[in-house]
Structure formats: structure tokens, C-alpha cells
Design an enzyme around this catalytic site. Sequence first.
Site, PDB file in Angstrom:
ATOM      1  N   ASN A  52     -21.962 -32.271  -6.604  1.00  0.00           N
ATOM      2  CA  ASN A  52     -22.920 -32.088  -5.530  1.00  0.00           C
ATOM      3  C   ASN A  52     -22.766 -31.386  -5.032  1.00  0.00           C
ATOM      4  O   ASN A  52     -22.270 -30.884  -4.117  1.00  0.00           O
ATOM      5  CB  ASN A  52     -23.723 -33.867  -5.546  1.00  0.00           C
ATOM      6  CG  ASN A  52     -22.690 -34.471  -5.075  1.00  0.00           C
ATOM      7  OD1 ASN A  52     -21.417 -33.718  -4.658  1.00  0.00           O
ATOM      8  ND2 ASN A  52     -23.341 -35.309  -3.713  1.00  0.00           N
ATOM      9  N   VAL A  53     -24.156 -30.416  -4.796  1.00  0.00           N
ATOM     10  CA  VAL A  53     -24.419 -29.489  -3.580  1.00  0.00           C
ATOM     11  C   VAL A  53     -26.367 -29.472  -3.201  1.00  0.00           C
ATOM     12  O   VAL A  53     -26.815 -28.959  -4.081  1.00  0.00           O
ATOM     13  CB  VAL A  53     -24.711 -27.536  -4.003  1.00  0.00           C
ATOM     14  CG1 VAL A  53     -24.600 -26.792  -3.362  1.00  0.00           C
ATOM     15  CG2 VAL A  53     -22.826 -27.563  -5.339  1.00  0.00           C
ATOM     16  N   ASN A  55     -29.500 -29.999   0.269  1.00  0.00           N
ATOM     17  CA  ASN A  55     -30.323 -28.917   0.860  1.00  0.00           C
ATOM     18  C   ASN A  55     -30.723 -29.231   1.662  1.00  0.00           C
ATOM     19  O   ASN A  55     -31.327 -30.671   1.776  1.00  0.00           O
ATOM     20  CB  ASN A  55     -31.020 -27.619  -0.723  1.00  0.00           C
ATOM     21  CG  ASN A  55     -31.620 -26.956   0.206  1.00  0.00           C
ATOM     22  OD1 ASN A  55     -32.269 -27.526   1.047  1.00  0.00           O
ATOM     23  ND2 ASN A  55     -30.282 -25.862  -0.687  1.00  0.00           N
ATOM     24  N   ALA A  56     -30.761 -29.089   2.452  1.00  0.00           N
ATOM     25  CA  ALA A  56     -31.571 -28.948   4.268  1.00  0.00           C
ATOM     26  C   ALA A  56     -33.037 -29.470   3.224  1.00  0.00           C
ATOM     27  O   ALA A  56     -33.418 -30.648   4.177  1.00  0.00           O
ATOM     28  CB  ALA A  56     -31.825 -28.334   4.759  1.00  0.00           C
ATOM     29  N   SER A  57     -33.796 -29.179   1.985  1.00  0.00           N
ATOM     30  CA  SER A  57     -34.694 -29.627   1.732  1.00  0.00           C
ATOM     31  C   SER A  57     -34.709 -30.868   0.832  1.00  0.00           C
ATOM     32  O   SER A  57     -34.160 -30.169  -0.756  1.00  0.00           O
ATOM     33  CB  SER A  57     -35.646 -28.346   1.156  1.00  0.00           C
ATOM     34  OG  SER A  57     -36.724 -28.809   0.700  1.00  0.00           O
ATOM     35  N   GLU A  65     -24.319 -32.804 -12.621  1.00  0.00           N
ATOM     36  CA  GLU A  65     -24.639 -32.263 -14.035  1.00  0.00           C
ATOM     37  C   GLU A  65     -25.002 -31.170 -13.253  1.00  0.00           C
ATOM     38  O   GLU A  65     -24.738 -30.529 -14.313  1.00  0.00           O
ATOM     39  CB  GLU A  65     -24.971 -33.295 -14.222  1.00  0.00           C
ATOM     40  CG  GLU A  65     -24.484 -34.742 -14.717  1.00  0.00           C
ATOM     41  CD  GLU A  65     -24.693 -35.788 -13.140  1.00  0.00           C
ATOM     42  OE1 GLU A  65     -24.848 -35.459 -12.136  1.00  0.00           O
ATOM     43  OE2 GLU A  65     -24.713 -37.269 -13.498  1.00  0.00           O
ATOM     44  N   CYS A  96     -27.960 -39.606 -13.348  1.00  0.00           N
ATOM     45  CA  CYS A  96     -28.644 -40.019 -13.480  1.00  0.00           C
ATOM     46  C   CYS A  96     -30.297 -40.048 -13.937  1.00  0.00           C
ATOM     47  O   CYS A  96     -29.245 -38.920 -15.317  1.00  0.00           O
ATOM     48  CB  CYS A  96     -29.394 -39.401 -11.328  1.00  0.00           C
ATOM     49  SG  CYS A  96     -30.184 -37.624 -11.741  1.00  0.00           S
ATOM     50  N   CYS A  99     -30.669 -35.733 -15.101  1.00  0.00           N
ATOM     51  CA  CYS A  99     -29.192 -35.337 -15.398  1.00  0.00           C
ATOM     52  C   CYS A  99     -29.083 -36.098 -17.118  1.00  0.00           C
ATOM     53  O   CYS A  99     -28.137 -34.923 -18.287  1.00  0.00           O
ATOM     54  CB  CYS A  99     -28.370 -35.464 -14.577  1.00  0.00           C
ATOM     55  SG  CYS A  99     -28.185 -34.978 -12.962  1.00  0.00           S
TER      56      CYS A  99
HETATM   57  N1  THU Z   1     -26.168 -37.452  -7.534  1.00  0.00           N
HETATM   58  C1  THU Z   1     -24.820 -36.383  -8.089  1.00  0.00           C
HETATM   59  O1  THU Z   1     -24.564 -35.818  -8.591  1.00  0.00           O
HETATM   60  N2  THU Z   1     -25.292 -36.838  -9.716  1.00  0.00           N
HETATM   61  C2  THU Z   1     -26.160 -38.306 -10.292  1.00  0.00           C
HETATM   62  O2  THU Z   1     -26.154 -38.050 -11.391  1.00  0.00           O
HETATM   63  C3  THU Z   1     -26.405 -39.300  -8.932  1.00  0.00           C
HETATM   64  C4  THU Z   1     -26.244 -38.309  -8.122  1.00  0.00           C
HETATM   65  C5  THU Z   1     -26.168 -37.201  -6.232  1.00  0.00           C
HETATM   66  C6  THU Z   1     -27.135 -35.991  -5.708  1.00  0.00           C
HETATM   67  C7  THU Z   1     -26.788 -36.357  -4.391  1.00  0.00           C
HETATM   68  O3  THU Z   1     -26.294 -35.318  -3.891  1.00  0.00           O
HETATM   69  C8  THU Z   1     -26.215 -38.251  -3.924  1.00  0.00           C
HETATM   70  O4  THU Z   1     -25.830 -37.288  -5.057  1.00  0.00           O
HETATM   71  C9  THU Z   1     -26.625 -38.615  -3.309  1.00  0.00           C
HETATM   72  O5  THU Z   1     -27.955 -38.964  -4.754  1.00  0.00           O
END
Ligand code: THU
Length: 142
Positions: A52-53, A55-57, A65, A96, A99
Amino acid sequence: MSRADQPAAEVDWQALAVAAQAAMQHAYAPYSRFPVGAAALTEDGRMISGCNVENASYGLTLCAECTLVGALQMSGGGKLAAFYCVDGEGNILMPCGRCRQLLYEHRAAGMQLMTVSGVKTMDEVLPDAFGPENLEVEEQQK
Ligand code: THU
């Protein structure tokens, strides 16, 4: 049994877990402090991964994913045969809702996912999904 239900070849889930945890180490999650790593095996035997990457927004955050699908395309495309996602402690994490749709688009027939309740198929994780097939049907009706 339809083609979509056919089980994929034997999957090395341990290797996928290790790759997902390695990917998680690259996460950029200063806002949620919830690093995520994902790894997948492609139909032609490549191992790809993503993290996961954020962002400030906040709403612009890329889930693990998302970067995994980017890696899929950038490494030659193709379809996903098996998928594994972990949180910062290496626990299995469910993708989620958005994804699940993203993974559905790029699934191989019989794609398998490691879930909190064992190995499941993509069709079990996102049943009765909307997908590219729907648009192809509309295309044909034109
Ligand atoms: N996140 C994922 O990378 N994949 C998922 O399927 C669930 C959530 C990340 C998004 C965010 O950076 C962090 O988990 C908290 O929601």
C-alpha cells in the site's frame, strides 16, 4: 464443473506468504500506520507483489492490490492464479471490496486466494460479480 471453477495447479502458499511479507516491508503508510503486502502467482508462473502507498489526500491511497496489479502489467501482463495478502504482523488480510473487483478483472480461471477462512476461489470471494464479460455481452448486442 465450469472452467471458472476448476482448481489451479498446486500453489506454494508458503512462498506467497513470504513474498507478501517482503512486499509489506516497502509499504508507505504514514497515515494509517497499517502496512499491507500482497503477492500473487501469475498463470505463467511469475511471482509478483505490491504494497500500500498512502497519500496526504487520504482517498487517493493505493491499496497493496493496486500496486500489485501495476506490477502485473509492467512485468508482462497475464492473469492471476493465486493471491496472498498480509498486514503488518504477517496475518492474512482480506482484500477490501474495491480490490476484490480489481483482482476479479485480472483473475485466471479458478484463481485461488488465501483467506481468513482458508483457500477460496475468486468467485467465492466476489460472487455474482460484475466484470468484463458483462461489457463484452453489451458489445455483441450493438
Ligand atoms: N489496504 C490495502 O492495502 N489493501 C486492502 O485490501 C485493505 C486496505 C490498506 C489501505 C490503507 O493504506 C490501509 O490498508 C488502511 O486501510
